[in-house]
Write an enzyme that holds these catalytic residues in place. Structure first.
Site, PDB file in Angstrom:
ATOM      1  N   ASP A 134       0.990  -1.077  -0.116  1.00  0.00           N
ATOM      2  CA  ASP A 134       0.044   0.054   0.084  1.00  0.00           C
ATOM      3  C   ASP A 134       1.022   1.249  -0.079  1.00  0.00           C
ATOM      4  O   ASP A 134       1.932   1.423   0.695  1.00  0.00           O
ATOM      5  CB  ASP A 134      -0.784  -0.152   1.429  1.00  0.00           C
ATOM      6  CG  ASP A 134      -2.030   0.854   1.019  1.00  0.00           C
ATOM      7  OD1 ASP A 134      -3.379   0.393   1.297  1.00  0.00           O
ATOM      8  OD2 ASP A 134      -1.949   1.928   1.094  1.00  0.00           O
ATOM      9  N   ASN A 135       0.615   2.394  -0.748  1.00  0.00           N
ATOM     10  CA  ASN A 135       1.277   3.471  -0.859  1.00  0.00           C
ATOM     11  C   ASN A 135       0.955   4.328   0.109  1.00  0.00           C
ATOM     12  O   ASN A 135       1.375   5.407   0.605  1.00  0.00           O
ATOM     13  CB  ASN A 135       1.284   4.335  -2.036  1.00  0.00           C
ATOM     14  CG  ASN A 135      -0.250   4.669  -2.709  1.00  0.00           C
ATOM     15  OD1 ASN A 135      -1.064   4.496  -1.650  1.00  0.00           O
ATOM     16  ND2 ASN A 135      -0.188   5.090  -3.922  1.00  0.00           N
ATOM     17  N   TYR A 161     -12.516   8.636 -13.283  1.00  0.00           N
ATOM     18  CA  TYR A 161     -12.528   7.304 -12.368  1.00  0.00           C
ATOM     19  C   TYR A 161     -13.221   5.979 -13.087  1.00  0.00           C
ATOM     20  O   TYR A 161     -12.718   5.100 -13.317  1.00  0.00           O
ATOM     21  CB  TYR A 161     -12.809   7.763 -10.841  1.00  0.00           C
ATOM     22  CG  TYR A 161     -12.954   6.401 -10.058  1.00  0.00           C
ATOM     23  CD1 TYR A 161     -11.762   6.057  -9.229  1.00  0.00           C
ATOM     24  CD2 TYR A 161     -14.134   5.823  -9.653  1.00  0.00           C
ATOM     25  CE1 TYR A 161     -11.760   5.283  -8.420  1.00  0.00           C
ATOM     26  CE2 TYR A 161     -14.171   4.775  -8.781  1.00  0.00           C
ATOM     27  CZ  TYR A 161     -12.825   4.276  -8.316  1.00  0.00           C
ATOM     28  OH  TYR A 161     -12.841   3.113  -7.401  1.00  0.00           O
TER      29      TYR A 161
END
Ligand code: UDP
Length: 320
Positions: A31-32, A149
């Site tokens: 995960d960033n 998105y």
């Protein structure tokens, strides 16, 4: 089994991580930490089967290493939240398109099973509810960045299906509808944690637009089980499934309900979309799934009562 979970420090990812570990799997979470948070997974760190790596799905070398190490992949990492996507259109598109391309390509090369988390956003703006997986879609204009998105997730779905058809990649796509539960952040738009926080603090409850927009909410535990059930069913591969709840409510009614359960003195206020998201915003009026395809394959049904979900979430926010 050794599982790679991208986006595992987010709201949905952290619940899925917990559940996969409870099932006895080994887990690598990447995960960033942009919208996810370390706090969401702190309680998992003591588990010997758990490993966390702070990194990006755009980092090809890192992903190459992790994909080769695992047996299967749950790909949830994405730029998410209406507010986040509008504030960061370029990064959102790059993460949601290029990042996903990298995961699918590596999964194909090393032949790993994949769950891909898509979104009900892909149904676009004029869809007739309840939405069925094969419905046509109408997307908004390029000047309205919200739709970027939907386009990105829509592209990812085409890519997943093409990999499944042409390369026999075992991949299943879940279109997630509005989910709620503990640990969901109020920072990126999500309406339930926002209304609950506002109600508990006796601050104005902020309805965007006229409050007539319709949503259906699904509890996180159900979504986690639904994702796992799809991944464990070979008949699901190469296919798309709505994951959600067919019962719905207007945002105006939701605000009243939360206010009442919290026994709050908050005023309910109506705020024009333009004040929150700028002039070029377009909301989805309806967002309600037809869940029959999923139920037929799995025998699963959400059977979740909104009041019960809200009470659990409110207790969580109260700290009790
Ligand atoms: N919303 C609202 N007040 C808020 C946050 C959201 O009225 O403080 C509305 C939002 O405009 C949308 C609905 O609630 O119509 C659900 O918003 P959310 O961002 O949770 O999800 P999505 O728009 O992706 O369904």
């Amino acid at each position: 089994m050794k599982i790679l979970l991208t986006g595992g420090a987010g709201f949905v990812g952290s619940h899925l991580a917990e559940s996969l570990l409870n099932d006895g799997h080994e887990l690598i979470v990447v995960d960033n930490l942009i919208t996810g948070s370390k706090e969401n997974i702190l309680h998992l760190e003591a588990n010997p089967g758990f490993r966390f790596i702070e990194g990006s799905i755009l980092d090809y070398k890192l992903m190459l290493k992790l994909v080769t190490e695992c047996d299967s992949i749950y790909h949830l990492a994405a730029a998410v939240g209406v507010k986040f996507v509008i504030d960061n259109p370029l990064d959102s598109l790059i993460t949601n398109v290029r990042g996903t391309e990298i995961i699918f390509e590596l999964a194909h090369i090393f032949h790993k099973k994949v769950f891909f988390a898509s979104s009900s956003e892909v149904y676009g703006k004029d869809a007739v509810a309840p939405f069925k997986e094969d419905d046509d879609r109408v997307m908004g204009s390029v000047s309205k960045s919200r739709w970027g998105y939907a386009f990105a997730k829509g592209f990812d779905e085409f890519l997943a299906v093409a990999y499944a058809q042409e390369k026999k990649l075992p991949i299943v796509i879940g279109r997630l509808f509005n989910i709620c539960g503990p640990r969901q952040s109020h920072n990126y738009g999500m309406v339930i944690p926002r209304f609950v926080q506002q109600a508990l603090n006796n601050q104005p409850i902020t309805i965007y637009g006229d409050g007539k927009q319709i949503r259906s909410f699904t509890y996180i535990d159900y979504v986690v089980n639904a994702i796992k059930v799809l991944m464990d069913n070979p008949q699901a591969f190469g296919q798309l499934f709505n994951i959600g709840n067919s019962k719905f409510i207007s945002i105006g009614e939701l605000a009243q309900k939360i206010k009442q359960i919290c026994q709050s003195d908050s005023e309910i206020v109506y705020i024009p979309y333009s004040q929150v998201y700028g002039d070029n915003f377009e909301d989805m009026f309806y967002r309600v799934p037809d869940t029959s395809k999923f139920e037929k394959l799995t025998g699963f049904n959400p059977r979740i009562d909104l009041d019960q979900m809200l009470k659990t979430i409110i207790d969580y926010h109260r700290g009790s």
